[in-house]
Write a protein that holds these residues in place. Structure first.
Motif, PDB file in Angstrom:
ATOM      1  N   CYS A 131       3.975  -9.638  14.251  1.00  0.00           N
ATOM      2  CA  CYS A 131       3.832  -9.615  16.038  1.00  0.00           C
ATOM      3  C   CYS A 131       4.853 -10.945  16.808  1.00  0.00           C
ATOM      4  O   CYS A 131       4.384 -12.477  16.455  1.00  0.00           O
ATOM      5  N   PRO A 132       5.530 -10.222  17.618  1.00  0.00           N
ATOM      6  CA  PRO A 132       6.553 -12.054  18.416  1.00  0.00           C
ATOM      7  C   PRO A 132       5.426 -12.733  18.635  1.00  0.00           C
ATOM      8  O   PRO A 132       6.125 -13.696  19.951  1.00  0.00           O
ATOM      9  N   ARG A 136       2.061  -0.410  11.010  1.00  0.00           N
ATOM     10  CA  ARG A 136       2.449   0.936  11.926  1.00  0.00           C
ATOM     11  C   ARG A 136       1.491   1.624  11.752  1.00  0.00           C
ATOM     12  O   ARG A 136       1.259   2.523  10.568  1.00  0.00           O
ATOM     13  N   HIS A 137       2.279   2.584  12.932  1.00  0.00           N
ATOM     14  CA  HIS A 137       1.278   4.123  12.644  1.00  0.00           C
ATOM     15  C   HIS A 137       2.636   5.084  13.713  1.00  0.00           C
ATOM     16  O   HIS A 137       3.884   4.952  14.111  1.00  0.00           O
ATOM     17  N   ALA A 138       2.439   5.795  13.261  1.00  0.00           N
ATOM     18  CA  ALA A 138       3.065   7.416  13.391  1.00  0.00           C
ATOM     19  C   ALA A 138       2.098   8.041  14.426  1.00  0.00           C
ATOM     20  O   ALA A 138       0.766   8.463  14.882  1.00  0.00           O
ATOM     21  N   ARG A 139       3.416   8.801  16.017  1.00  0.00           N
ATOM     22  CA  ARG A 139       3.037  10.115  16.571  1.00  0.00           C
ATOM     23  C   ARG A 139       3.815  10.877  17.061  1.00  0.00           C
ATOM     24  O   ARG A 139       5.022  10.861  16.533  1.00  0.00           O
ATOM     25  N   ARG A 140       3.681  12.316  17.588  1.00  0.00           N
ATOM     26  CA  ARG A 140       4.428  12.786  18.002  1.00  0.00           C
ATOM     27  C   ARG A 140       5.954  12.689  17.869  1.00  0.00           C
ATOM     28  O   ARG A 140       6.936  13.395  17.768  1.00  0.00           O
ATOM     29  N   GLY A 141       6.204  11.793  18.823  1.00  0.00           N
ATOM     30  CA  GLY A 141       7.363  11.290  19.359  1.00  0.00           C
ATOM     31  C   GLY A 141       7.992   9.700  18.340  1.00  0.00           C
ATOM     32  O   GLY A 141       9.634   9.594  18.359  1.00  0.00           O
ATOM     33  N   TRP A 155       5.148   0.258  15.735  1.00  0.00           N
ATOM     34  CA  TRP A 155       3.854  -1.118  15.639  1.00  0.00           C
ATOM     35  C   TRP A 155       3.023  -1.069  16.406  1.00  0.00           C
ATOM     36  O   TRP A 155       3.541  -1.291  17.932  1.00  0.00           O
ATOM     37  N   PHE A 156       2.195  -1.575  15.760  1.00  0.00           N
ATOM     38  CA  PHE A 156       0.149  -1.735  16.694  1.00  0.00           C
ATOM     39  C   PHE A 156       0.283  -3.233  16.535  1.00  0.00           C
ATOM     40  O   PHE A 156       0.203  -3.627  15.099  1.00  0.00           O
ATOM     41  N   CYS A 157      -0.128  -4.250  17.141  1.00  0.00           N
ATOM     42  CA  CYS A 157      -0.551  -5.347  16.717  1.00  0.00           C
ATOM     43  C   CYS A 157      -2.391  -5.193  16.999  1.00  0.00           C
ATOM     44  O   CYS A 157      -2.720  -5.613  17.700  1.00  0.00           O
ATOM     45  N   PRO A 158      -2.336  -5.790  15.722  1.00  0.00           N
ATOM     46  CA  PRO A 158      -4.025  -5.845  16.212  1.00  0.00           C
ATOM     47  C   PRO A 158      -4.756  -6.935  16.482  1.00  0.00           C
ATOM     48  O   PRO A 158      -6.013  -6.671  17.018  1.00  0.00           O
ATOM     49  N   HIS A 159      -4.265  -7.719  16.798  1.00  0.00           N
ATOM     50  CA  HIS A 159      -4.659  -9.358  16.884  1.00  0.00           C
ATOM     51  C   HIS A 159      -4.629  -9.424  18.517  1.00  0.00           C
ATOM     52  O   HIS A 159      -5.547  -9.095  19.729  1.00  0.00           O
ATOM     53  N   CYS A 160      -3.587  -8.699  19.586  1.00  0.00           N
ATOM     54  CA  CYS A 160      -3.081  -8.509  20.567  1.00  0.00           C
ATOM     55  C   CYS A 160      -3.498  -7.288  21.240  1.00  0.00           C
ATOM     56  O   CYS A 160      -3.910  -7.289  22.843  1.00  0.00           O
ATOM     57  N   HIS A 161      -3.543  -6.277  20.492  1.00  0.00           N
ATOM     58  CA  HIS A 161      -4.214  -5.022  20.525  1.00  0.00           C
ATOM     59  C   HIS A 161      -3.246  -4.451  21.727  1.00  0.00           C
ATOM     60  O   HIS A 161      -3.081  -3.870  22.460  1.00  0.00           O
ATOM     61  N   GLN A 162      -1.598  -4.626  21.309  1.00  0.00           N
ATOM     62  CA  GLN A 162      -0.595  -4.248  22.334  1.00  0.00           C
ATOM     63  C   GLN A 162       0.375  -3.048  21.140  1.00  0.00           C
ATOM     64  O   GLN A 162       0.820  -3.512  19.559  1.00  0.00           O
ATOM     65  N   GLU A 163       0.902  -2.180  21.594  1.00  0.00           N
ATOM     66  CA  GLU A 163       2.043  -1.685  20.390  1.00  0.00           C
ATOM     67  C   GLU A 163       3.120  -2.890  21.227  1.00  0.00           C
ATOM     68  O   GLU A 163       3.617  -3.817  22.196  1.00  0.00           O
ATOM     69  N   THR A 185      13.513  -7.083  14.275  1.00  0.00           N
ATOM     70  CA  THR A 185      14.184  -6.624  12.871  1.00  0.00           C
ATOM     71  C   THR A 185      14.834  -5.324  13.079  1.00  0.00           C
ATOM     72  O   THR A 185      16.032  -5.249  13.198  1.00  0.00           O
ATOM     73  N   THR A 186      14.175  -4.614  13.396  1.00  0.00           N
ATOM     74  CA  THR A 186      15.412  -2.813  13.519  1.00  0.00           C
ATOM     75  C   THR A 186      16.190  -2.971  14.762  1.00  0.00           C
ATOM     76  O   THR A 186      17.095  -2.273  14.995  1.00  0.00           O
ATOM     77  N   THR A 187      15.402  -2.914  15.535  1.00  0.00           N
ATOM     78  CA  THR A 187      16.145  -3.824  16.982  1.00  0.00           C
ATOM     79  C   THR A 187      17.577  -4.590  16.717  1.00  0.00           C
ATOM     80  O   THR A 187      17.883  -4.313  17.362  1.00  0.00           O
ATOM     81  N   LEU A 188      17.828  -5.644  16.219  1.00  0.00           N
ATOM     82  CA  LEU A 188      18.288  -7.180  16.480  1.00  0.00           C
ATOM     83  C   LEU A 188      19.358  -5.858  15.209  1.00  0.00           C
ATOM     84  O   LEU A 188      20.931  -5.964  15.389  1.00  0.00           O
ATOM     85  N   VAL A 189      19.262  -5.260  14.468  1.00  0.00           N
ATOM     86  CA  VAL A 189      20.166  -5.083  12.932  1.00  0.00           C
ATOM     87  C   VAL A 189      20.863  -3.293  13.725  1.00  0.00           C
ATOM     88  O   VAL A 189      22.311  -3.381  14.263  1.00  0.00           O
ATOM     89  N   ALA A 190      19.895  -2.619  15.234  1.00  0.00           N
ATOM     90  CA  ALA A 190      20.509  -1.838  15.748  1.00  0.00           C
ATOM     91  C   ALA A 190      21.715  -2.330  16.343  1.00  0.00           C
ATOM     92  O   ALA A 190      22.762  -1.711  16.505  1.00  0.00           O
ATOM     93  N   ALA A 191      21.596  -3.454  17.174  1.00  0.00           N
ATOM     94  CA  ALA A 191      22.767  -4.596  17.544  1.00  0.00           C
ATOM     95  C   ALA A 191      23.741  -4.640  17.223  1.00  0.00           C
ATOM     96  O   ALA A 191      24.474  -4.856  17.927  1.00  0.00           O
TER      97      ALA A 191
END
Length: 62
Positions: free
Chosen positions: A7-8, A16-21, A25-33, A38-44
């Motif tokens: 978590c940043p 890691r969670h999956a849904r239709r879309g 990634w979900f942080c159980p500590h912050c309770h936030q998606e 890393t994936t974002t930086l690689v794509a950039a």
């Protein structure tokens, strides 16, 4: 543990969670998606390389 999936905000491991879309990634500590930075930086970086290549090709044409 894979340190690239932390978590940043709190540095706790992301779940890691999956849904239709797609997968997210979900942080159980912050309770936030959370983004997977890393994936974002690689794509950039890939996008920047592509833009550099296209720019150099365009300059050669001019």
């Amino acid at each position: 543990m894979n340190t690239s999936n932390l978590c940043p905000c709190c540095s706790e491991p992301l779940l890691r969670h999956a849904r239709r879309g797609g997968v997210y990634w979900f942080c159980p500590h912050c309770h936030q998606e959370m983004p997977n930075l890393t994936t974002t930086l690689v794509a950039a970086r890939q996008m920047n390389r592509l833009l550099d290549r296209l720019t150099s090709e365009l300059v050669e044409l001019v």
